[in-house]
Design a protein around this motif. Sequence first.
Motif, PDB file in Angstrom:
ATOM      1  N   THR A   1      43.451  38.321  55.414  1.00  0.00           N
ATOM      2  CA  THR A   1      44.102  37.866  54.193  1.00  0.00           C
ATOM      3  C   THR A   1      43.825  36.379  53.962  1.00  0.00           C
ATOM      4  OG1 THR A   1      45.867  39.457  54.594  1.00  0.00           O
ATOM      5  CG2 THR A   1      46.279  37.745  52.965  1.00  0.00           C
ATOM      6  N   PRO A   2      43.222  36.032  52.846  1.00  0.00           N
ATOM      7  CA  PRO A   2      42.859  34.624  52.594  1.00  0.00           C
ATOM      8  C   PRO A   2      44.047  33.812  52.060  1.00  0.00           C
ATOM      9  CG  PRO A   2      42.044  36.022  50.830  1.00  0.00           C
ATOM     10  CD  PRO A   2      42.685  36.943  51.823  1.00  0.00           C
ATOM     11  N   TYR A   3      45.032  33.565  52.933  1.00  0.00           N
ATOM     12  CA  TYR A   3      46.223  32.826  52.517  1.00  0.00           C
ATOM     13  C   TYR A   3      45.875  31.389  52.111  1.00  0.00           C
ATOM     14  CZ  TYR A   3      49.079  36.573  54.504  1.00  0.00           C
ATOM     15  OH  TYR A   3      49.669  37.778  54.770  1.00  0.00           O
ATOM     16  N   GLN A   4      44.913  30.787  52.781  1.00  0.00           N
ATOM     17  CA  GLN A   4      44.540  29.411  52.488  1.00  0.00           C
ATOM     18  C   GLN A   4      43.271  29.412  51.639  1.00  0.00           C
ATOM     19  OE1 GLN A   4      44.600  28.316  56.811  1.00  0.00           O
ATOM     20  NE2 GLN A   4      45.814  26.592  56.075  1.00  0.00           N
ATOM     21  N   PRO A   5      43.401  29.332  50.319  1.00  0.00           N
ATOM     22  CA  PRO A   5      42.229  29.452  49.457  1.00  0.00           C
ATOM     23  C   PRO A   5      41.175  28.383  49.707  1.00  0.00           C
ATOM     24  CG  PRO A   5      44.134  28.698  48.206  1.00  0.00           C
ATOM     25  CD  PRO A   5      44.641  29.128  49.542  1.00  0.00           C
ATOM     26  N   GLU A   6      41.609  27.198  50.112  1.00  0.00           N
ATOM     27  CA  GLU A   6      40.633  26.129  50.326  1.00  0.00           C
ATOM     28  C   GLU A   6      39.698  26.442  51.499  1.00  0.00           C
ATOM     29  OE1 GLU A   6      44.327  25.066  52.679  1.00  0.00           O
ATOM     30  OE2 GLU A   6      43.834  25.971  50.744  1.00  0.00           O
ATOM     31  N   GLN A   7      40.130  27.354  52.383  1.00  0.00           N
ATOM     32  CA  GLN A   7      39.307  27.738  53.523  1.00  0.00           C
ATOM     33  C   GLN A   7      38.610  29.080  53.322  1.00  0.00           C
ATOM     34  OE1 GLN A   7      38.818  25.773  56.153  1.00  0.00           O
ATOM     35  NE2 GLN A   7      40.119  24.196  55.256  1.00  0.00           N
ATOM     36  N   SER A   8      38.879  29.738  52.188  1.00  0.00           N
ATOM     37  CA  SER A   8      38.436  31.131  52.032  1.00  0.00           C
ATOM     38  C   SER A   8      37.736  31.387  50.710  1.00  0.00           C
ATOM     39  CB  SER A   8      39.643  32.065  52.152  1.00  0.00           C
ATOM     40  OG  SER A   8      40.420  31.782  53.274  1.00  0.00           O
ATOM     41  N   GLN A   9      37.066  30.403  50.151  1.00  0.00           N
ATOM     42  CA  GLN A   9      36.474  30.588  48.837  1.00  0.00           C
ATOM     43  C   GLN A   9      35.396  31.677  48.815  1.00  0.00           C
ATOM     44  OE1 GLN A   9      37.291  29.130  45.579  1.00  0.00           O
ATOM     45  NE2 GLN A   9      39.059  29.125  46.939  1.00  0.00           N
ATOM     46  N   GLY A  10      34.607  31.775  49.884  1.00  0.00           N
ATOM     47  CA  GLY A  10      33.590  32.823  49.921  1.00  0.00           C
ATOM     48  C   GLY A  10      34.209  34.204  49.879  1.00  0.00           C
ATOM     49  N   THR A  11      35.236  34.403  50.711  1.00  0.00           N
ATOM     50  CA  THR A  11      35.921  35.698  50.743  1.00  0.00           C
ATOM     51  C   THR A  11      36.598  35.995  49.418  1.00  0.00           C
ATOM     52  OG1 THR A  11      36.302  35.527  53.130  1.00  0.00           O
ATOM     53  CG2 THR A  11      37.721  37.022  51.895  1.00  0.00           C
ATOM     54  N   LEU A  12      37.299  35.020  48.883  1.00  0.00           N
ATOM     55  CA  LEU A  12      38.023  35.217  47.616  1.00  0.00           C
ATOM     56  C   LEU A  12      37.056  35.501  46.470  1.00  0.00           C
ATOM     57  CD1 LEU A  12      40.642  32.382  48.059  1.00  0.00           C
ATOM     58  CD2 LEU A  12      41.198  34.797  47.802  1.00  0.00           C
ATOM     59  N   GLN A  13      35.918  34.821  46.442  1.00  0.00           N
ATOM     60  CA  GLN A  13      34.977  35.032  45.337  1.00  0.00           C
ATOM     61  C   GLN A  13      34.405  36.441  45.356  1.00  0.00           C
ATOM     62  OE1 GLN A  13      31.951  32.067  44.741  1.00  0.00           O
ATOM     63  NE2 GLN A  13      30.805  33.324  43.301  1.00  0.00           N
ATOM     64  N   TYR A  14      33.996  36.920  46.536  1.00  0.00           N
ATOM     65  CA  TYR A  14      33.408  38.263  46.524  1.00  0.00           C
ATOM     66  C   TYR A  14      34.466  39.332  46.224  1.00  0.00           C
ATOM     67  CZ  TYR A  14      34.864  40.051  51.176  1.00  0.00           C
ATOM     68  OH  TYR A  14      35.565  40.527  52.248  1.00  0.00           O
ATOM     69  N   ILE A  15      35.722  39.092  46.646  1.00  0.00           N
ATOM     70  CA  ILE A  15      36.776  40.051  46.288  1.00  0.00           C
ATOM     71  C   ILE A  15      36.986  40.053  44.777  1.00  0.00           C
ATOM     72  CG2 ILE A  15      39.237  40.583  46.482  1.00  0.00           C
ATOM     73  CD1 ILE A  15      39.139  39.567  49.347  1.00  0.00           C
ATOM     74  N   PHE A  16      36.957  38.866  44.179  1.00  0.00           N
ATOM     75  CA  PHE A  16      37.088  38.774  42.719  1.00  0.00           C
ATOM     76  C   PHE A  16      35.960  39.541  42.037  1.00  0.00           C
ATOM     77  CE2 PHE A  16      36.198  36.680  38.664  1.00  0.00           C
ATOM     78  CZ  PHE A  16      37.449  36.685  38.065  1.00  0.00           C
ATOM     79  N   GLU A  17      34.744  39.384  42.548  1.00  0.00           N
ATOM     80  CA  GLU A  17      33.602  40.089  41.966  1.00  0.00           C
ATOM     81  C   GLU A  17      33.703  41.594  42.223  1.00  0.00           C
ATOM     82  OE1 GLU A  17      30.199  38.125  43.563  1.00  0.00           O
ATOM     83  OE2 GLU A  17      30.525  36.294  42.398  1.00  0.00           O
ATOM     84  N   PHE A  18      34.183  41.966  43.395  1.00  0.00           N
ATOM     85  CA  PHE A  18      34.416  43.375  43.714  1.00  0.00           C
ATOM     86  C   PHE A  18      35.384  43.985  42.698  1.00  0.00           C
ATOM     87  CE2 PHE A  18      37.338  46.372  45.829  1.00  0.00           C
ATOM     88  CZ  PHE A  18      36.462  47.364  46.254  1.00  0.00           C
ATOM     89  N   GLN A  19      36.504  43.307  42.477  1.00  0.00           N
ATOM     90  CA  GLN A  19      37.497  43.797  41.509  1.00  0.00           C
ATOM     91  C   GLN A  19      36.882  43.942  40.123  1.00  0.00           C
ATOM     92  OE1 GLN A  19      41.296  41.501  43.643  1.00  0.00           O
ATOM     93  NE2 GLN A  19      40.456  40.760  41.726  1.00  0.00           N
ATOM     94  N   THR A  20      36.096  42.952  39.729  1.00  0.00           N
ATOM     95  CA  THR A  20      35.490  42.964  38.392  1.00  0.00           C
ATOM     96  C   THR A  20      34.569  44.164  38.223  1.00  0.00           C
ATOM     97  OG1 THR A  20      35.586  40.545  38.303  1.00  0.00           O
ATOM     98  CG2 THR A  20      34.080  41.648  36.768  1.00  0.00           C
ATOM     99  N   MET A  21      33.735  44.416  39.226  1.00  0.00           N
ATOM    100  CA  MET A  21      32.788  45.529  39.110  1.00  0.00           C
ATOM    101  C   MET A  21      33.491  46.881  39.151  1.00  0.00           C
ATOM    102  SD  MET A  21      29.335  44.207  41.083  1.00  0.00           S
ATOM    103  CE  MET A  21      30.086  43.374  42.470  1.00  0.00           C
ATOM    104  N   ILE A  22      34.568  46.988  39.917  1.00  0.00           N
ATOM    105  CA  ILE A  22      35.320  48.247  39.942  1.00  0.00           C
ATOM    106  C   ILE A  22      35.971  48.491  38.581  1.00  0.00           C
ATOM    107  CG2 ILE A  22      37.216  49.507  41.029  1.00  0.00           C
ATOM    108  CD1 ILE A  22      34.563  49.078  42.683  1.00  0.00           C
ATOM    109  N   CYS A  23      36.450  47.443  37.932  1.00  0.00           N
ATOM    110  CA  CYS A  23      37.000  47.588  36.576  1.00  0.00           C
ATOM    111  C   CYS A  23      35.915  48.065  35.602  1.00  0.00           C
ATOM    112  CB  CYS A  23      37.600  46.269  36.097  1.00  0.00           C
ATOM    113  SG  CYS A  23      39.156  45.828  36.886  1.00  0.00           S
ATOM    114  N   GLN A  24      34.721  47.501  35.728  1.00  0.00           N
ATOM    115  CA  GLN A  24      33.633  47.919  34.849  1.00  0.00           C
ATOM    116  C   GLN A  24      33.261  49.385  35.068  1.00  0.00           C
ATOM    117  OE1 GLN A  24      30.747  44.980  36.001  1.00  0.00           O
ATOM    118  NE2 GLN A  24      31.346  43.532  34.396  1.00  0.00           N
ATOM    119  N   LEU A  25      33.281  49.829  36.303  1.00  0.00           N
ATOM    120  CA  LEU A  25      32.924  51.206  36.614  1.00  0.00           C
ATOM    121  C   LEU A  25      33.995  52.199  36.174  1.00  0.00           C
ATOM    122  CD1 LEU A  25      31.412  50.738  40.188  1.00  0.00           C
ATOM    123  CD2 LEU A  25      30.204  51.714  38.236  1.00  0.00           C
ATOM    124  N   THR A  26      35.255  51.823  36.343  1.00  0.00           N
ATOM    125  CA  THR A  26      36.352  52.758  36.068  1.00  0.00           C
ATOM    126  C   THR A  26      36.873  52.690  34.643  1.00  0.00           C
ATOM    127  OG1 THR A  26      38.036  51.173  36.833  1.00  0.00           O
ATOM    128  CG2 THR A  26      37.087  52.664  38.481  1.00  0.00           C
TER     129      THR A  26
END
Length: 444
Positions: free
Chosen positions: A97-122
């Motif tokens: 869980t990326p509680y500290q965003p300043e340390q987890s930007q890579g993880t947070l960005q790909y999750i954001f992109e994952f969510q976006t693509m799942i919305c596009q598909l569904t």
Amino acid sequence: MRYIPNSPDERQSMLASIGLDRIQQLFEQIPASLKLNEPLGIGPPMSEPELLSHFRALAARNHVDCQSFLGAGAYSHFIPTVIDPLISRSEFFTAYTPYQPEQSQGTLQYIFEFQTMICQLTGLDVANASLYDGSTAVAEAVLMAHRLTRRNKVLIAGSLHPQYREVVETYTRNLGFEVRYLGFGSHGTLEPGALGIDKETAAIVVQSPNFFGCIEDLSRMAAIAHDAGALLIVSTAEAMSLGLLRSPGDCGADIFAGEAQSFGIPLSFGGPYCGLFATRDKYVRQMPGRLVGEAFDSEGRRGYVLTLSTREQHIRREKATSNICTNQGLFALMATVYLATMGKRGVQEVARQNFHKAHYAASQISKLDGYDLKFGGRFFNEFVVRTPIAAAEINRRLLERRIVGGVSLEGYHEDLHDCLLVCVTETSSKASIDKFVSALREVA
């Protein structure tokens, strides 16, 4: 001592620190009837070279050169080579869980992109940061429908994956839910006129393509559900179908709960996998799991944060919207890299190949004496074949020819004891399909 860092003296010192003499004292609370009082039977200790040699000998017994036509929730798709090196990059090392965003930007960005693509598909408005797998996603969707409607009755298609049904039953068994299963007709799909929906129904749960590979009429199901004030939950175990079929959101689905394994995730003997979950904006506060959003700092620089991860999920368990909010980080990353690599056209092309190759195989098999298609409706990359002898015996004989046949449905539906669920994906060549068809002719 390479893999056991604590020496016997150090272990004895630790026991003394907590007032114990023997390590067995740590397990005195376990009843004697449950303890194993004999060796495991795995043989004597081995050196590391000996152990590696032993494992290689065991692995050599596997049939790695077989053609496979298995599906039923786990699908063989081509995985681009680029996925492994990308998911190993340092930006993605932390999958927690990326509680500290300043340390987890890579993880947070790909999750954001994952969510976006799942919305596009569904075709839905918002997707979460994934769940455990398709079965738990469906169970969470049922609980969410209950929270939204305050109703306890759920209608579940009998053509929903049997293992998904079992997980739903486990989740709802002690919650006072009434779960009723709906039969399927001659086309392997639901009969809309026989649903029996009423004002006490929270949701209808439909899988499309369903367990038999058949494509359901989701738009009609949505209209029936909404007329009764219920929700439509759409599931799929074969996410590749989203590249070809009309999206669940466009068909009127309120919640989508599916499996992402088809998107670059290895079969891995059945798991672990990655659950997909998407819904409409108005239901987002009742969505299980967590949601990553895009933000900007005081200087206008873009960043990513956990937008929705209510404290109740971590502290006040009785008020939680979900008791499964783990993000399957590594597998969501695999799916993200796969979808970004393939792109819209790539996913569509793979889906088309699945569709056409499966229909070619079905047409060839249906020409064989003693074989015919059980269901006559539309299907994606799976179909049910009625066999002239027991399906399990067909599979045994096929394996002698280095072919892994379909799934025998005898253990899933009593009236389908002579039926084989066959799956064909883009990894099956025409030559391999023709060889499979010839083998079916010979083994019967």
